[in-house]
Design a protein around this motif. Structure first.
Motif, PDB file in Angstrom:
ATOM      1  N   LEU A  69       0.732  -1.102   0.169  1.00 33.50           N
ATOM      2  CA  LEU A  69       0.042  -0.007  -0.063  1.00 33.50           C
ATOM      3  C   LEU A  69       0.996   1.319  -0.076  1.00 33.50           C
ATOM      4  N   PHE A  70       2.125   1.169   0.558  1.00 36.45           N
ATOM      5  CA  PHE A  70       2.854   2.177   0.636  1.00 36.45           C
ATOM      6  C   PHE A  70       4.213   2.236  -0.355  1.00 36.45           C
ATOM      7  N   HIS A  71       3.842   1.518  -1.287  1.00 40.01           N
ATOM      8  CA  HIS A  71       5.127   1.272  -2.503  1.00 40.01           C
ATOM      9  C   HIS A  71       6.026   0.687  -1.839  1.00 40.01           C
ATOM     10  N   ASP A  72       6.235  -0.202  -0.794  1.00 35.52           N
ATOM     11  CA  ASP A  72       7.201  -1.031  -0.410  1.00 35.52           C
ATOM     12  C   ASP A  72       8.096  -0.128   0.329  1.00 35.52           C
ATOM     13  N   GLU A  73       7.951   0.939   0.765  1.00 34.04           N
ATOM     14  CA  GLU A  73       8.791   2.115   1.629  1.00 34.04           C
ATOM     15  C   GLU A  73       9.312   1.289   3.009  1.00 34.04           C
ATOM     16  N   PRO A  74       7.846   0.683   3.643  1.00 32.80           N
ATOM     17  CA  PRO A  74       8.083  -0.161   4.786  1.00 32.80           C
ATOM     18  C   PRO A  74       9.204  -1.226   4.722  1.00 32.80           C
ATOM     19  N   GLU A 127      12.757   0.122   4.572  1.00 33.51           N
ATOM     20  CA  GLU A 127      12.939   0.756   6.183  1.00 33.51           C
ATOM     21  C   GLU A 127      13.246  -0.550   6.767  1.00 33.51           C
ATOM     22  N   ALA A 128      12.566  -1.442   6.899  1.00 34.38           N
ATOM     23  CA  ALA A 128      12.971  -2.721   7.498  1.00 34.38           C
ATOM     24  C   ALA A 128      14.232  -3.178   7.453  1.00 34.38           C
ATOM     25  N   MET A 129      14.508  -3.183   5.997  1.00 31.34           N
ATOM     26  CA  MET A 129      15.918  -3.839   5.712  1.00 31.34           C
ATOM     27  C   MET A 129      17.133  -2.921   6.114  1.00 31.34           C
ATOM     28  N   ASN A 130      16.865  -1.636   6.216  1.00 25.15           N
ATOM     29  CA  ASN A 130      17.921  -0.758   6.641  1.00 25.15           C
ATOM     30  C   ASN A 130      17.957  -0.840   8.364  1.00 25.15           C
ATOM     31  N   LYS A 131      17.099  -1.153   9.145  1.00 25.05           N
ATOM     32  CA  LYS A 131      17.036  -1.501  10.590  1.00 25.05           C
ATOM     33  C   LYS A 131      18.048  -3.008  10.658  1.00 25.05           C
ATOM     34  N   GLU A 143      16.171   3.165  -3.929  1.00 31.29           N
ATOM     35  CA  GLU A 143      17.388   3.215  -3.554  1.00 31.29           C
ATOM     36  C   GLU A 143      17.686   4.566  -2.929  1.00 31.29           C
ATOM     37  N   ASN A 144      17.490   5.527  -3.736  1.00 28.39           N
ATOM     38  CA  ASN A 144      17.656   7.119  -3.319  1.00 28.39           C
ATOM     39  C   ASN A 144      16.987   7.780  -2.533  1.00 28.39           C
ATOM     40  N   GLY A 145      15.540   7.316  -2.475  1.00 25.45           N
ATOM     41  CA  GLY A 145      14.695   8.153  -1.543  1.00 25.45           C
ATOM     42  C   GLY A 145      13.934   9.017  -2.241  1.00 25.45           C
ATOM     43  N   GLY A 146      13.083   9.602  -1.499  1.00 24.81           N
ATOM     44  CA  GLY A 146      12.064  10.785  -1.885  1.00 24.81           C
ATOM     45  C   GLY A 146      10.659  10.196  -2.081  1.00 24.81           C
ATOM     46  N   THR A 153       9.976  12.346   4.987  1.00 22.35           N
ATOM     47  CA  THR A 153      10.252  11.918   3.680  1.00 22.35           C
ATOM     48  C   THR A 153      10.849  10.574   3.537  1.00 22.35           C
ATOM     49  N   PHE A 154      10.623   9.790   2.480  1.00 23.37           N
ATOM     50  CA  PHE A 154      11.544   8.451   2.601  1.00 23.37           C
ATOM     51  C   PHE A 154      12.639   8.749   2.283  1.00 23.37           C
ATOM     52  N   GLU A 155      13.593   8.174   2.809  1.00 18.68           N
ATOM     53  CA  GLU A 155      14.997   8.115   2.732  1.00 18.68           C
ATOM     54  C   GLU A 155      16.086   7.255   1.857  1.00 18.68           C
ATOM     55  N   GLY A 156      15.085   6.327   1.441  1.00 19.89           N
ATOM     56  CA  GLY A 156      15.742   5.311   0.534  1.00 19.89           C
ATOM     57  C   GLY A 156      16.699   4.213   1.277  1.00 19.89           C
TER      58      GLY A 156
END
Length: 602
Positions: free
Chosen positions: A122-127, A130-134, A158-161, A174-177
């Motif tokens: 629903l959020f274009h996989d931003e979550p 973010e999870a993989m970053n953590k 990859e780049n965010g926005g 803002t999504f940081e990528g």
């Protein structure tokens, strides 16, 4: 024998040279003569690789059979299905696995995102990013699903926005990528001829450079919508990896790992299957690929087929090399342990060991993952928790091993029902591709909705692509060709059996080969034989209708009408064909009769 010492040294040197030629990246123990001092010993640096693949945005524990792993019960010797997966548990497992390791790199082999459950999709996989970053992911290859929304969206991952259409999902945020690089060595721009992302990434491990090359399968355009791969070329996996391995060598990088979004089909579905001697127990594209990749590549991490294995497949010199896959949906991770020779900078190939580990749900949840899931669950709840249908039992799709899947039948029926009206396309028959069925409909409640209740979020998990539906005109001859293409052409080695609407029936004779497996005289639509010269209106999602999955007969159709999305039709069908007192019936799987298997089944 005054010359015996000289002869002995010459023989030893020749043996070492021959062995080095045979074993490629293997570093051999140094002899006392080679160093001139008897007490000198080779020095190594240990490196742990932790690998995942095909997560597909499964942040919450996957439901049904998609959330289990087959393992052998130590007491009974029987295969049991163990609940597994969920990033709260995956994060804990990876963090515990890193403990005590001076050097650890976490890698992935593509399809981290795409075809994701609603909480991520629903959020274009931003979550998921973010999870993989953590979690501490260091690097990943792209997979075919990274191109579901096109290369521009992949670059945003990859780049965010904020999303170009939907914007930012939380005020002031803002999504940081990704904190990790995506690698796409064999994906090039048609305009520039250059990779759209980095081809490789180099990690300095206490002075030893380790290179990671990432590729996706060359056949990505055949399994992604044309719009998703527009303007891109996908090169051969082996040629690409070998070319960049040579480039890394010129830069002084002697230790190389390949991350490949392509895989194999093991003979056993047990999670830690070793594929037998010489890799004899695995088939599929990865076998040929692994056998042709430069011996300087010390380990190969794979994905795409959603299977689990930890194999040793011979390299071009015939020397066993580690080739692994950790199934899918975060249910497993692979631990690969190896040694790096400080003198040569190479991976000591005989030192490489690999094993898959189950992401069990009996460990503490990672608090940061719980907080992330809770945040997105709250944002999605008004949509996700809405009840849209009712079922009396599990209706399996992804979890069904049958060629005709109960949930595939339901989806095809939903598509025909929605597109049969004259003003909606006048569809006479509908087909669903099996790979597009991403989960099961599970009777047991996933939350507080109650057993047997299907929520919008659960329907989204089954049909997450939101592909637009199309209705095209095919001749009867083309309709027969369509059925034959399930088991011939690109699909002969690995058949893709379309799920038909209830008004179509036919027989597959699996004792035959290629197109002959489809018994043409058995094909009946509404009880009547197919007229080769007649015209038929056929419904399918835009991926299939464009010829995807190896079905060019669809692409040849005419008079295209674009309808509602597959998800909208599925949700509408569940709503109109089920209620609390009259739940949706589980299809009987009688549309395709399978013969020639030794045991004939419907």
């Amino acid at each position: 024998m005054p010359n015996s010492g000289t002869t002995g040294r010459r023989t030893t040197a020749l043996a070492v040279a021959a062995a080095a030629a045979l074993f490629g990246t293997m570093a051999l123990p140094a002899t006392a003569e080679a160093h001139g001092r008897g007490h000198d010993k080779p020095k190594y640096e240990d490196l742990q690789l932790l690998a995942i693949n095909d997560l597909h945005g499964n942040l919450e524990p996957p439901a049904g059979s998609s959330g289990t792993v087959n393992e052998i019960d130590a007491t009974t010797g029987k295969t049991v299905a163990t609940p597994a997966g969920g990033v709260e548990y995956l994060a804990t497992a990876l963090r515990q696995a890193r403990e005590g390791h001076r050097n650890s790199v976490t890698v992935a082999a593509g399809d981290l995102v795409g075809a994701s459950p609603l909480i991520s999709g629903l959020f274009h996989d931003e979550p998921t990013i973010e999870a993989m970053n953590k979690v501490g992911l260091d690097v990943t290859s792209v997979g075919n699903h990274e191109f579901d929304e096109g290369s521009a969206e992949l670059l945003r991952m990859e780049n965010g926005g904020c999303h170009p259409t939907d914007g930012c999902y939380e005020n002031g945020r803002t999504f940081e990528g990704a904190d990790f690089p995506y690698l796409a060595a064999n994906v090039t721009s048609e305009k520039t001829g250059k990779p759209i992302l980095k081809p490789y990434w180099v990690k300095n491990v206490h002075g030893i450079k380790v290179g990671f090359i990432g590729v996706t399968l060359e056949g990505t355009p055949n399994i992604v919508t044309a719009e998703g791969v527009k303007g891109l070329k996908f090169g051969n996996e082996v040629d690409t990896i070998n070319r960049y391995t040579a480039e890394l060598k010129r830069q002084g990088v002697k230790s190389v790992v390949a991350l490949i979004h392509e895989g194999g089909y093991p003979a056993s579905n047990v999670y830690n299957y070793d594929c037998g001697a010489g890799g004899s127990g695995i088939s599929g594209p990865i076998v040929d690929i692994a056998k042709r990749i430069d011996p300087a590549v010390g380990a190969i991490v794979t994905g795409h087929t959603h299977n689990a294995y930890a194999c040793m497949i011979p390299d071009p010199n015939g020397v066993p090399r580690s080739v692994t896959s950790a199934a899918s949906f975060g249910r497993l991770y692979t631990e690969i342990d190896l040694k790096l020779d400080k003198r040569t900078g190479s991976i000591v190939r005989p030192s490489v060991t690999a094993a898959n580990h189950i992401v069990r749900r009996d460990v503490p949840k990672a608090a940061d993952m719980t907080a992330l899931i809770d945040r997105y669950r709250a944002l999605s709840a008004p949509i996700a928790n809405r009840a849209i249908g009712y079922i009396p039992a599990d209706i399996n799709g992804r979890g069904s091993s049958a060629l005709e899947k109960p949930l595939g039948d339901v989806i095809a029926d939903a598509q025909l029902a929605g597109l049969a009206p004259a003003d909606k396309g006048g569809a006479q028959v509908a087909f669903m591709n099996p790979g597009g069925i991403r989960s099961d409909l599970v009777y047991k409640a996933s939350g507080s909705e109650g057993d047997g209740v299907v929520t919008y979020g659960e329907a989204f998990t089954v049909q997450p692509f939101t592909n637009m539906m199309q209705v095209k005109t095919l001749t009867g001859a083309q309709l027969v060709q369509l059925l034959q293409q399930q088991v011939s052409g690109l699909n002969e080695a690995a058949p893709k059996i379309l799920q038909p609407s209830a008004n179509l029936a036919y027989t597959l004779d699996m004792s035959k080969t290629g197109a002959a497996r489809v018994v043409v005289d058995s094909i009946k639509l509404n009880g009547a034989a197919i007229d080769p010269a007649a015209s038929y209106r056929v419904a399918a999602n835009e991926f299939l209708a464009g010829g995807g999955d190896g079905f060019p007969a669809f692409a040849a159709g005419t008079d295209k009408l674009v309808g509602a999305s597959d998800l909208d039709l599925f949700a509408a069908y569940l709503g109109s064909h089920s209620s609390v007192t009259s739940p949706l019936s589980v299809p009987a799987q009688t549309r395709i009769t399978i013969t020639g298997t030794g045991t004939d089944v419907d």
